[in-house]
Design a protein around this motif. Structure first.
Motif, short mmCIF file in Angstrom:
data_model
loop_
_atom_site.label_atom_id
_atom_site.label_comp_id
_atom_site.label_asym_id
_atom_site.label_seq_id
_atom_site.Cartn_x
_atom_site.Cartn_y
_atom_site.Cartn_z
N ASN A 153 20.94 57.52 -6.34
CA ASN A 153 22.27 57.57 -5.73
C ASN A 153 22.19 56.94 -4.35
O ASN A 153 21.49 57.43 -3.48
N LYS A 154 22.92 55.82 -4.19
CA LYS A 154 22.80 55.10 -2.92
C LYS A 154 23.86 55.51 -1.91
O LYS A 154 23.88 55.01 -0.79
N SER A 155 24.80 56.37 -2.31
CA SER A 155 25.87 56.65 -1.34
C SER A 155 25.40 57.64 -0.28
O SER A 155 24.70 58.62 -0.56
N GLY A 156 25.80 57.33 0.93
CA GLY A 156 25.38 58.13 2.07
C GLY A 156 26.36 59.26 2.34
O GLY A 156 27.53 59.19 1.98
N LYS A 157 25.85 60.32 2.98
CA LYS A 157 26.68 61.44 3.44
C LYS A 157 26.56 61.39 4.96
O LYS A 157 25.53 61.81 5.51
N TYR A 158 27.56 60.83 5.60
CA TYR A 158 27.40 60.47 7.01
C TYR A 158 27.90 61.54 7.99
O TYR A 158 28.92 62.18 7.75
N LEU A 159 27.16 61.66 9.05
CA LEU A 159 27.52 62.62 10.09
C LEU A 159 27.25 61.94 11.44
O LEU A 159 26.22 61.30 11.62
N ILE A 160 28.20 62.06 12.38
CA ILE A 160 27.94 61.56 13.74
C ILE A 160 27.99 62.76 14.68
O ILE A 160 28.92 63.58 14.61
N LYS A 161 26.97 62.88 15.51
CA LYS A 161 26.93 64.00 16.47
C LYS A 161 26.54 63.47 17.84
O LYS A 161 25.86 62.45 17.95
N PHE A 162 26.96 64.18 18.87
CA PHE A 162 26.47 63.86 20.20
C PHE A 162 25.06 64.44 20.33
O PHE A 162 24.80 65.55 19.87
N ILE A 163 24.15 63.70 20.97
CA ILE A 163 22.78 64.19 21.13
C ILE A 163 22.76 65.33 22.14
O ILE A 163 23.68 65.46 22.96
N ASP A 164 21.72 66.16 22.09
CA ASP A 164 21.68 67.36 22.92
C ASP A 164 21.56 67.10 24.42
O ASP A 164 22.24 67.73 25.22
N ASN A 165 20.69 66.18 24.79
CA ASN A 165 20.50 65.95 26.22
C ASN A 165 20.80 64.51 26.62
O ASN A 165 19.88 63.72 26.85
N PRO A 166 22.10 64.16 26.70
CA PRO A 166 22.43 62.77 27.01
C PRO A 166 22.08 62.42 28.45
O PRO A 166 22.02 63.31 29.32
N LEU A 167 21.83 61.15 28.68
CA LEU A 167 21.63 60.69 30.05
C LEU A 167 22.97 60.72 30.76
O LEU A 167 24.02 60.62 30.12
N PRO A 168 22.98 60.84 32.09
CA PRO A 168 24.25 60.87 32.82
C PRO A 168 25.13 59.66 32.49
O PRO A 168 26.35 59.77 32.36
N GLU A 169 24.50 58.49 32.31
CA GLU A 169 25.27 57.29 32.02
C GLU A 169 25.97 57.39 30.66
O GLU A 169 27.13 56.99 30.50
N GLN A 170 25.25 57.95 29.68
CA GLN A 170 25.84 58.11 28.35
C GLN A 170 27.06 59.04 28.41
O GLN A 170 28.10 58.76 27.82
N SER A 171 26.93 60.13 29.17
CA SER A 171 28.05 61.09 29.30
C SER A 171 29.25 60.43 29.98
O SER A 171 30.40 60.65 29.59
N LYS A 172 28.95 59.65 30.98
CA LYS A 172 30.03 58.98 31.72
C LYS A 172 30.79 58.01 30.80
O LYS A 172 32.03 58.01 30.77
N LEU A 173 30.06 57.21 30.05
CA LEU A 173 30.70 56.25 29.15
C LEU A 173 31.47 56.96 28.04
O LEU A 173 32.55 56.52 27.63
N LYS A 174 30.92 58.08 27.55
CA LYS A 174 31.61 58.85 26.50
C LYS A 174 32.96 59.35 27.01
O LYS A 174 33.97 59.26 26.32
N ASP A 175 32.98 59.85 28.25
CA ASP A 175 34.24 60.34 28.81
C ASP A 175 35.27 59.23 28.96
O ASP A 175 36.45 59.42 28.72
N LYS A 176 34.79 58.05 29.39
CA LYS A 176 35.71 56.91 29.50
C LYS A 176 36.29 56.54 28.14
O LYS A 176 37.44 56.15 28.00
N TRP A 177 35.42 56.65 27.13
CA TRP A 177 35.79 56.24 25.77
C TRP A 177 36.87 57.15 25.16
O TRP A 177 37.86 56.67 24.64
N LEU A 178 36.66 58.46 25.28
CA LEU A 178 37.50 59.40 24.52
C LEU A 178 38.65 60.03 25.32
O LEU A 178 39.38 60.86 24.80
N HIS A 179 38.79 59.64 26.58
CA HIS A 179 39.86 60.26 27.38
C HIS A 179 40.85 59.25 27.93
O HIS A 179 40.59 58.07 27.92
#
Ligand SMILES: [Zn+2]
Length: 587
Positions: A561-587
């Motif tokens: 069975n080649k079909s994927g069961k996909y999940l996207i999660k935020f990682i537990d300890n993001p770098l400050p830059e990753q958090s900053k870009l995420k906030d710009k993205w989703l707000h």
């Protein structure tokens, strides 16, 4: 005879239409058309073959009957059918011609007309004809509602003192303005400085106050992307059915299909808001900011573009994103919507066959004409286009340290192509303006658009501290490679997936599944499922089928069975830059 310039001569005399309903219960619309300033001894009158926004030749003239032409004093004029959608009227010396025809309207969709005793929905390209070569003439439409109806809802401009009479500066505007006639439930709200009218047909468990407040938030959120809202008045025509969906975008209105009792469920309500966001975002993206070949339209044939991944895909990206930004989806819930887009793309063999740009170009013959093999041969410019938008957005956020994102590309492109140049963009022009905003090359995104490949999503998601995983990865699940359905009371094959055991072993679509390894397959397919689950990869199973009345036993080697069961999660300890870009993205 002077032909050149003839359209300018006509520029000011409107074509007048009167639309009435003698037999709405039998689904007929009566149309009268008055053409003034006829200068030749004949005139060709045409009906469009398609509705812009829905890329399929629908042959609307198939619904026309009783076409007749007369002089103002009632004298009959000669009419000859020239093509499937062209009528030639011999006008002699007549300067004014009256045309009458009826249209049968019984197809429920956001792009086709429907009339019954309860209401009329007029999708204009299937109702109004135009004099050949004169789409730039103004038009005037008077609606005569059936006796039990009292309302008309449309984005057309009302004429003062003339009830139910509207004007359009030209046929491009008329063809872009659907009309709802009946006793629809109408409410209004103001947002982004624009008056919005919502016309609900079909009833349902919607709460007008809640919808007004929430739709206003979507409008504000969409307007914030472009920095301005070009309309003064906007109309949502909503058709509520037992089970409905889909929408069609217009310049200052939209038609939405909805399920009448879905407003009461959390998911149903949010999906409706996403649909509102999708069609509303289109008033900029595709109606104003558009690929060069999508306007002015040729109503007589297909209009080809390789850029529906921008026109539709980017809109599909923004629909859920705007609903997220307006606060209706949590960040995690939004990530799951992206994961379901990834599943829709990756679990489709056609993703590795058809490039996105081709999916757009061939929409007329493939996306809009899907069959049993489409899953193997085409990819959706909606889902995959949305993922291209996501990757472009995240890449620009990273490149500009969060200063710019896809919003800035959309705004810059809208200002440049719609406001400044008043024309559509070419592939290269859109890429150039996006790269100018990004300050870096976007070749990687365009390579994905022009090839049939699987993107490396994590390369982009990790920029904002998110991570995609496939929960099926590492598991070897035996699989036949088919999708089944129950047809005529029989369990049958609906799709055979490219590269699977069923594909290699010759199972066919429409085969009735009767037995596996000598045992009867029940209609629910439980025995089939159980046997496959209990087998190993590369085991051969014997499948008994009936194909066109002939029994056949096929040896099928099971694959994975080649079909994927996909999940996207935020990682537990993001770098400050990753958090900053995420906030710009989703707000
Ligand atoms: Zn769309």
């Amino acid at each position: 005879m002077v032909i050149i310039g003839s359209s300018e001569l006509y520029a000011q005399a409107p074509i007048k239409f009167e639309v009435s309903f003698k037999e709405p219960q039998a689904h007929y619309v009566e149309v009268q058309m008055e053409i003034k300033d006829v200068s030749k001894d004949y005139i060709d009158v045409k009906m469009p073959v398609w509705a812009p926004g829905s890329y399929l030749v629908r042959e609307f003239s198939k619904n026309v009957e009783g076409f007749r032409a007369k002089t103002v004093s009632g004298g009959e004029l000669g009419v000859q059918k020239m093509t499937k959608n062209t009528w030639r009227i011999t006008t002699g010396k007549e300067k004014t011609v009256l045309v009458n025809y009826r249209v049968y309207a019984f197809e429920v969709s956001v792009r086709t007309s429907f009339v019954d005793a309860s209401h009329a929905f007029l999708s204009p390209t299937g109702i109004f004809m135009y004099p050949d070569g004169q789409v730039k003439r103004p038009a005037e439409v008077t609606i005569k509602p059936f006796k039990t109806w009292s309302r008309v809802s449309t984005g057309l401009t009302p004429v003062d003192q003339k009830q139910f009479t509207y004007t359009a500066t030209d046929f491009d505007v008329l063809f872009d303005s659907p009309i709802e006639v009946g006793n629809q439930d109408v409410f209004n709200f103001t947002a982004a400085g624009v008056n919005h009218e919502v016309a609900m047909y079909g009833g349902g468990n919607y709460d007008k106050e809640r919808l007004s407040a929430d739709m206003a938030k979507i409008v504000e959120s969409a307007t914030a992307v472009f920095g301005e809202n070009p309309n003064e008045h906007y109309v949502f025509i909503v058709h509520n059915y037992q089970s409905g969906g889909g929408g069609l975008e217009h310049l200052n209105s939209t038609v939405l299909g909805a399920s009448r009792f879905a407003y009461g469920t959390e998911n149903g309500y949010k999906s409706f808001l996403s649909l509102v966001a999708h069609e509303y975002f289109h008033l900029w993206n595709i109606k104003r900011l558009r690929p060069v070949t999508l306007g002015p339209f040729d109503y007589d044939k297909e209009n080809y573009t390789t850029d529906l991944w921008i026109g539709e895909g980017f809109t599909a990206y923004y629909d859920n994103l705007l609903v997220r930004r307006a606060g209706f989806y949590t960040e995690d819930a939004y990530l799951q919507l992206l994961a379901s887009d990834i599943a829709a793309v990756e679990n489709r063999p056609g993703n590795l066959v058809q490039p996105l740009s081709e999916s757009s170009f061939d929409a007329w013959i493939k996306y809009y004409r899907q069959d049993e093999n489409s899953v193997n041969s085409i990819v959706s410019y909606y889902n995959k286009g949305a993922l291209m938008a996501m990757m472009m957005d995240l890449k620009i956020l990273k490149a500009t340290n969060g200063e710019k994102g896809l919003d800035d590309v959309m705004k810059a492109a809208y200002n440049e192509f719609y406001k400044k140049r008043a024309k559509g963009f070419t592939d290269q022009e859109f890429k150039s303006i996006a790269e100018k905003v990004a300050g870096i090359s976007l070749d990687d995104v365009y390579e994905m658009v022009n090839s049939a490949s699987s993107p490396d999503y994590n390369k982009y998601l990790q920029l904002v501290g998110a991570e995609l995983s496939d929960l099926n990865k590492g598991y070897e699940i035996p699989d036949l490679g088919i999708k089944t359905t129950i047809s005529d009371g029989k369990l049958t094959v609906q799709n055979v997936y490219r590269g699977s055991g069923a594909w290699e072993g010759g199972l066919n679509v429409k085969d009735e599944l009767i037995g596996i390894n000598g045992y009867r397959i029940d209609i629910a397919g439980k025995e089939l499922e159980r046997t496959i689950q209990a087998s190993k990869i590369e085991d051969v199973v014997k499948i008994l089928v009936a194909r066109d009345g002939v029994l056949k036993e096929l040896d099928i080697k099971l694959g994975t069975n080649k079909s994927g069961k996909y999940l996207i999660k935020f990682i537990d300890n993001p770098l400050p830059e990753q958090s900053k870009l995420k906030d710009k993205w989703l707000h």
